[in-house]
Design an enzyme around this catalytic site. Structure first.
Site, PDB file in Angstrom:
ATOM      1  N   ASN A 165       0.869  -1.189   0.000  1.00 42.17           N
ATOM      2  CA  ASN A 165       0.000   0.000   0.000  1.00 42.17           C
ATOM      3  C   ASN A 165       0.904   1.236   0.000  1.00 42.17           C
ATOM      4  OD1 ASN A 165      -1.811   2.040   0.488  1.00 42.17           O
ATOM      5  ND2 ASN A 165      -2.360   1.365   2.560  1.00 42.17           N
ATOM      6  N   LYS A 180       0.068   4.213  -0.190  1.00 43.78           N
ATOM      7  CA  LYS A 180      -0.597   5.378   0.413  1.00 43.78           C
ATOM      8  C   LYS A 180      -0.425   6.593  -0.503  1.00 43.78           C
ATOM      9  CE  LYS A 180      -0.159   3.214   4.877  1.00 43.78           C
ATOM     10  NZ  LYS A 180      -0.005   3.308   6.315  1.00 43.78           N
ATOM     11  N   HIS A 202      -9.460   1.086   5.486  1.00 41.43           N
ATOM     12  CA  HIS A 202      -8.145   1.343   6.085  1.00 41.43           C
ATOM     13  C   HIS A 202      -8.318   2.322   7.254  1.00 41.43           C
ATOM     14  CE1 HIS A 202      -4.027   2.547   6.682  1.00 41.43           C
ATOM     15  NE2 HIS A 202      -3.674   1.472   6.011  1.00 41.43           N
ATOM     16  N   GLU A 240      -6.673   4.743   8.214  1.00 40.60           N
ATOM     17  CA  GLU A 240      -6.456   6.159   7.885  1.00 40.60           C
ATOM     18  C   GLU A 240      -7.723   6.759   7.276  1.00 40.60           C
ATOM     19  OE1 GLU A 240      -2.853   5.531   5.665  1.00 40.60           O
ATOM     20  OE2 GLU A 240      -1.844   4.977   7.541  1.00 40.60           O
ATOM     21  N   GLU A 248      -4.827  -4.750  10.974  1.00 38.29           N
ATOM     22  CA  GLU A 248      -3.810  -3.703  11.096  1.00 38.29           C
ATOM     23  C   GLU A 248      -4.052  -2.926  12.385  1.00 38.29           C
ATOM     24  OE1 GLU A 248      -1.985  -2.406   7.113  1.00 38.29           O
ATOM     25  OE2 GLU A 248      -3.827  -1.290   7.343  1.00 38.29           O
ATOM     26  N   GLY A 290       2.923   2.645  10.792  1.00 33.04           N
ATOM     27  CA  GLY A 290       3.846   3.762  10.603  1.00 33.04           C
ATOM     28  C   GLY A 290       4.598   4.166  11.864  1.00 33.04           C
ATOM     29  N   SER A 322       3.934  -1.808  10.393  1.00 30.50           N
ATOM     30  CA  SER A 322       5.386  -1.802  10.599  1.00 30.50           C
ATOM     31  C   SER A 322       6.043  -3.146  10.294  1.00 30.50           C
ATOM     32  CB  SER A 322       5.726  -1.347  12.020  1.00 30.50           C
ATOM     33  OG  SER A 322       5.318   0.008  12.209  1.00 30.50           O
TER      34      SER A 322
HETATM   35  P1  13P Z   1       3.315   0.656   7.672  1.00 30.03           P
HETATM   36  O1  13P Z   1       3.862  -0.628   7.082  1.00 30.03           O
HETATM   37  O2  13P Z   1       3.987   1.875   7.152  1.00 30.03           O
HETATM   38  O3  13P Z   1       3.244   0.582   9.163  1.00 30.03           O
HETATM   39  O4  13P Z   1       1.792   0.769   7.155  1.00 30.03           O
HETATM   40  C1  13P Z   1       0.935  -0.311   7.293  1.00 30.03           C
HETATM   41  C2  13P Z   1      -0.311   0.000   6.575  1.00 30.03           C
HETATM   42  O5  13P Z   1      -1.092   0.828   6.995  1.00 30.03           O
HETATM   43  C3  13P Z   1      -0.570  -0.705   5.299  1.00 30.03           C
HETATM   44  O6  13P Z   1      -1.874  -0.499   4.854  1.00 30.03           O
END
Ligand code: 13P
Length: 258
Positions: free
Chosen positions: A16, A18, A103, A105, A175, A181, A220
């Site tokens: 992803n 993002k 997601h 976010e 997640e 992150g 992560s």
């Molecule tokens: P990170 O791997 O940067 O922690 O992000 C995970 C994520 O949100 C994937 O959708």
């Protein structure tokens, strides 16, 4: 507890991106990832921002690559006067196979409720896409002992809207919000425990689908922690954010998914 198993489900590693990248990066990264996956057995999917879906798709086609393509979000609507929205049919038209829904976010930044996420899941399948539905608790919820209640509540909303049979054509991503992150990944024991709860909930509704559905972990994941996480019995792959933006780190994770 023995967390190891021989996976019967084909592992899925999805990157992803993002809101990162540009045209040049999308071309280069797709080529570099494709070069690195030829000897691997995992299914590997790239999930770039909407404006770069076509660029990545062209790079995949030019290379006759087995890389899959996914999108980060879709509209609950099929078409019409919804400025700025992107429909499932448009994503299919661009060659997507997968789409993320729910997601964390988007749940946080765009106030997507469990019901909106469930409606997006239904919209994705109606268009012919395989939704990857993201579930996860915040740190406060984990510390309050509510992890399973929150995650299974998010899952139940989708089961209620779409029916259990729909999970024959879906992927679930766990997640934990506090691991995204932050560099602070869940321990294999923490992740396996929630994955087992998710699978048990699906099994309670359909034993067959519960055994088949892929439940992938995100938060992560890096090449150094991937082998331990990906070898857990109920973890069928990874949803990778930051580490998917560099071919070497993304491929390092793909190599751990045997
Ligand atoms: P990170 O791997 O940067 O922690 O992000 C995970 C994520 O949100 C994937 O959708």
């Amino acid at each position: 507890m023995n967390l190891m198993s021989t996976h019967k489900r084909v592992p899925l590693i999805a990157g992803n991106w993002k809101m990162n990248g540009d045209t040049a990066m999308a071309q280069t990264l797709t080529g570099a990832v494709d070069e690195g996956i030829s000897s691997l057995s995992a299914e590997v999917v790239l999930i770039p921002p909407h404006p770069y879906l076509r660029v990545v798709k062209e790079a995949i086609d030019d290379r006759q690559s087995r890389l899959g393509l996914g999108a980060q979000d879709l509209s609950v609507h099929e078409k019409g006067a919804h400025t700025g929205e992107v429909s499932g049919a448009m994503l299919m038209d661009l060659g997507c196979r997968y789409v993320l829904v729910g997601h964390s976010e988007r749940r946080a930044d765009h106030h997507e409720t469990n019901e909106v996420v469930a409606a997006k899941f239904v919209a994705a399948q109606r268009a012919g896409l395989t939704p990857i539905v993201c579930l996860g608790e915040t740190l406060a919820e984990r510390e309050a002992g509510q992890t399973d209640a929150v995650v299974l509540g998010q899952l139940d909303a989708v089961i209620a809207a779409a029916g259990i049979e729909s999970f024959a054509q879906a992927v679930i991503a766990y997640e934990p919000v506090w691991a995204i992150g932050t560099g602070q990944t869940a321990t294999p024991e923490q992740a396996q425990s929630v994955h087992a709860s998710i699978r048990a909930r699906i099994r309670d509704n359909s034993d067959t689908i519960g055994g088949q559905v892929r439940v992938i972990y995100g938060g992560s994941v890096k090449p150094d922690n991937a082998p331990e996480i990906l070898s857990c019995e109920d973890i069928d792959g990874g949803l990778i954010g930051g580490a998917s933006l560099e071919a070497s780190s993304f491929l390092g994770i793909c190599q751990a998914a045997l």
